[in-house]
Design a protein around this motif. Structure first.
Motif, short mmCIF file in Angstrom:
data_model
loop_
_atom_site.label_atom_id
_atom_site.label_comp_id
_atom_site.label_asym_id
_atom_site.label_seq_id
_atom_site.Cartn_x
_atom_site.Cartn_y
_atom_site.Cartn_z
N GLY A 119 40.11 43.98 45.57
CA GLY A 119 39.50 44.54 46.77
C GLY A 119 40.07 44.04 48.08
O GLY A 119 39.69 44.52 49.15
N ARG A 120 40.95 43.08 48.04
CA ARG A 120 41.53 42.55 49.28
C ARG A 120 42.45 43.61 49.89
O ARG A 120 43.37 44.09 49.25
N SER A 121 42.18 43.93 51.15
CA SER A 121 42.92 45.00 51.79
C SER A 121 44.04 44.46 52.66
O SER A 121 43.98 43.34 53.18
N GLU A 122 45.07 45.27 52.81
CA GLU A 122 46.25 44.90 53.58
C GLU A 122 46.77 46.14 54.30
O GLU A 122 46.39 47.27 53.98
N ASN A 123 47.65 45.93 55.26
CA ASN A 123 48.44 47.00 55.87
C ASN A 123 47.60 48.12 56.47
O ASN A 123 47.85 49.30 56.24
N TYR A 124 46.58 47.75 57.25
CA TYR A 124 45.79 48.77 57.93
C TYR A 124 46.68 49.53 58.92
O TYR A 124 47.47 48.93 59.66
N ALA A 125 46.55 50.85 58.92
CA ALA A 125 47.31 51.67 59.86
C ALA A 125 46.44 52.83 60.31
O ALA A 125 45.65 53.38 59.53
N SER A 126 46.57 53.20 61.59
CA SER A 126 45.86 54.36 62.13
C SER A 126 46.89 55.25 62.81
O SER A 126 47.66 54.80 63.66
N VAL A 127 46.92 56.52 62.41
CA VAL A 127 47.94 57.45 62.89
C VAL A 127 47.28 58.63 63.60
O VAL A 127 46.40 59.29 63.03
N SER A 128 47.69 58.91 64.82
CA SER A 128 47.13 60.03 65.57
C SER A 128 47.60 61.37 65.00
O SER A 128 48.76 61.54 64.65
N THR A 129 46.64 62.31 64.91
CA THR A 129 46.97 63.66 64.47
C THR A 129 46.50 64.68 65.51
O THR A 129 46.24 65.85 65.19
N ARG A 130 46.39 64.24 66.73
CA ARG A 130 45.95 65.12 67.82
C ARG A 130 46.89 66.32 67.96
O ARG A 130 48.11 66.17 67.97
N ASP A 131 46.31 67.51 68.01
CA ASP A 131 47.07 68.76 68.18
C ASP A 131 48.08 69.00 67.06
O ASP A 131 49.15 69.58 67.26
N VAL A 132 47.75 68.54 65.86
CA VAL A 132 48.64 68.70 64.70
C VAL A 132 47.94 69.58 63.66
O VAL A 132 46.74 69.42 63.40
N ASP A 133 48.67 70.53 63.06
CA ASP A 133 48.04 71.41 62.07
C ASP A 133 47.95 70.72 60.71
O ASP A 133 48.51 69.64 60.50
N LEU A 134 47.22 71.36 59.79
CA LEU A 134 46.93 70.76 58.49
C LEU A 134 48.20 70.43 57.72
O LEU A 134 48.32 69.34 57.14
N THR A 135 49.15 71.35 57.69
CA THR A 135 50.39 71.13 56.94
C THR A 135 51.11 69.89 57.44
O THR A 135 51.60 69.07 56.64
N THR A 136 51.17 69.71 58.75
CA THR A 136 51.84 68.54 59.31
C THR A 136 51.08 67.26 58.99
O THR A 136 51.69 66.22 58.71
N VAL A 137 49.75 67.33 59.03
CA VAL A 137 48.94 66.16 58.67
C VAL A 137 49.24 65.73 57.24
O VAL A 137 49.45 64.54 56.96
N LEU A 138 49.28 66.69 56.32
CA LEU A 138 49.59 66.37 54.92
C LEU A 138 50.98 65.77 54.79
O LEU A 138 51.19 64.82 54.02
N ASP A 139 51.94 66.29 55.53
CA ASP A 139 53.30 65.74 55.49
C ASP A 139 53.32 64.31 56.02
O ASP A 139 54.03 63.45 55.49
N MET A 140 52.55 64.04 57.07
CA MET A 140 52.49 62.69 57.63
C MET A 140 51.88 61.70 56.64
O MET A 140 52.36 60.58 56.49
#
Length: 411
Positions: A119-140
């Motif tokens: 359960g120990r977590s590592e590598n937290y990341a937050s990525v903006s998807t502002r003004d991005v469509d679903l296909t691009t979000v999935l690719d990201m």
């Protein structure tokens, strides 16, 4: 002798899935032995035998199998019994066996962590998807996972996704995010990475976190209320998630709520309590087009009347929601996960006061989550760890500070 033809990609993929799935088909005894090692390790075979009332031969056979698979590792010797004899060999879950990925998809961003099997977590990341469509979000997301896999020395064992919406049997039946309804997100990423993929709504993930991490097995009946794009409740009864019909349990954001000043006027809980509604009101009075958390905190401590009025309204309506949940489900505790309360935890005193003023029989303790930022992510990690280990139906408790101290004298 006829030479073997090279394996196709589909055959190789099938073999990978079979390697993972062999852990999902565990017998009851195997599950319980592994559960003991996860929850109580470092632990000896004799202690497992006593805890489960299983004979030592059965435990030793299962132990040897888990050791051979690489799921557990031996970490030295414990203390011998008072009568002397050999010191017992101690075992722990082998957290280097593999890792899982947990991802939350929100309105304008997605966040992600990797977690070891303890359960120990590592590598937290937050990525903006502002003004991005679903296909691009999935690719990201695809690219982010692929990069993690390429950079890791261990193997990926599973992926968990959390999002606002109604999810049932790993399918998205309803979602606040455009394009996700009825999209088979689990199959999409399972096909890409050849590992199990589970879907869960954010409130249920937060409830799993409170059960498996923060509560450490204390809360058998709890409700986790998450306040993000929607207001939702994750409900745990007797240690298990309650999903209701087609996964619709906990969808409290769409429930009607009487207006504080005009009882005949009704709006939904989301319109009174959801994060976006409150922040929009705050930005309007501050005449800003963005959220300034430092100014919110400063205005609160400075007793700015405009802000205090907005927050008092929020506290009043939230108290109505929490009081009704408390009286209806009688949980051991209600844990609230809301960024505005993480920023201004003093507001919980106001919420509790409004609940105390309500004429209800059951008033459960009202608590703030210990980890608003990662609660749902870590709850998703726990869910996919259960799946990867084949322990879906058993309680696992995790602690980020678990000490690897060997057990004391065995009685």
């Amino acid at each position: 002798m006829i030479p073997k033809s090279p394996q196709s990609h589909s055959e190789i993929a099938l073999q990978k899935i079979m390697i993972i799935n062999k852990h999902i088909m565990r017998t009851t005894n195997e599950k319980q032995v592994l559960q003991q090692i996860v929850n109580a390790g470092p632990i000896s075979r004799s202690q497992i035998s006593r805890n489960l009332s299983l004979n030592k031969v059965t435990v030793s056979d299962i132990y040897s199998q888990l050791l051979h698979e690489g799921l557990i590792r031996e970490v030295g010797h414990g203390v011998s019994t008072r009568n002397g004899g050999r010191k017992p060999v101690m075992a722990l879950l082998n957290v280097g066996y593999g890792y899982v990925v947990s991802i939350n998809i929100l309105r304008q961003r997605f966040s992600m962590i990797t977690s070891r099997l303890d359960g120990r977590s590592e590598n937290y990341a937050s990525v903006s998807t502002r003004d991005v469509d679903l296909t691009t979000v999935l690719d990201m997301i695809d690219e982010k996972i692929a990069t993690t896999v390429a950079e890791s020395d261990n193997r990926l064992l599973g992926i968990a996704f959390g999002l606002d919406g109604t999810i049932y049997e790993n399918q998205i039946l309803g979602a606040s995010l455009k394009g996700f309804k009825n999209f088979d997100l689990a199959k999409y990423f399972s096909d890409k990475f050849q590992v199990p993929v589970i879907l869960e709504n954010l409130a249920n993930e937060s409830a799993i976190y409170e059960r498996d991490f923060a509560g450490e097995g204390v809360y058998r009946n709890l409700i986790s209320v998450t306040i993000r794009d929607q207001v939702s409740a994750g409900i745990v009864t007797e240690g298990h998630l309650y999903r209701g019909h087609n996964g619709e349990a906990g969808n409290i954001g769409t429930c009607p709520l009487a207006d504080r000043y005009q009882e005949k006027s009704m709006q939904t809980v989301n319109q009174y309590v959801a994060e976006g509604t409150v922040l929009q009101r705050i930005m309007a009075y501050q005449k800003l087009d963005h959220v300034d958390v430092n100014r919110i905190r400063r205005d609160y401590l400075g007793h700015r009347p405009e802000l205090l009025a907005i927050l008092d309204e929020f506290s009043y309506y939230l108290a109505k929601v929490l009081g009704n949940l408390s009286n209806t489900f009688a949980p051991d505790a209600i844990i609230v996960n809301a960024p505005i309360l993480e920023l201004l935890p003093e507001m919980m005193d106001t919420v509790r006061k409004y609940v105390d003023d309500m004429s209800i029989i059951r008033k459960a303790p009202l608590l703030l989550t210990k980890n608003a930022k990662e609660a749902s992510l870590k709850g998703g990690a726990s869910a996919i760890i259960h799946k990867a280990l084949g322990l879906d139906d058993l309680q696992l408790t995790f602690s980020n500070q678990r000490s690897a101290v060997l057990e004391g004298v065995e009685s």
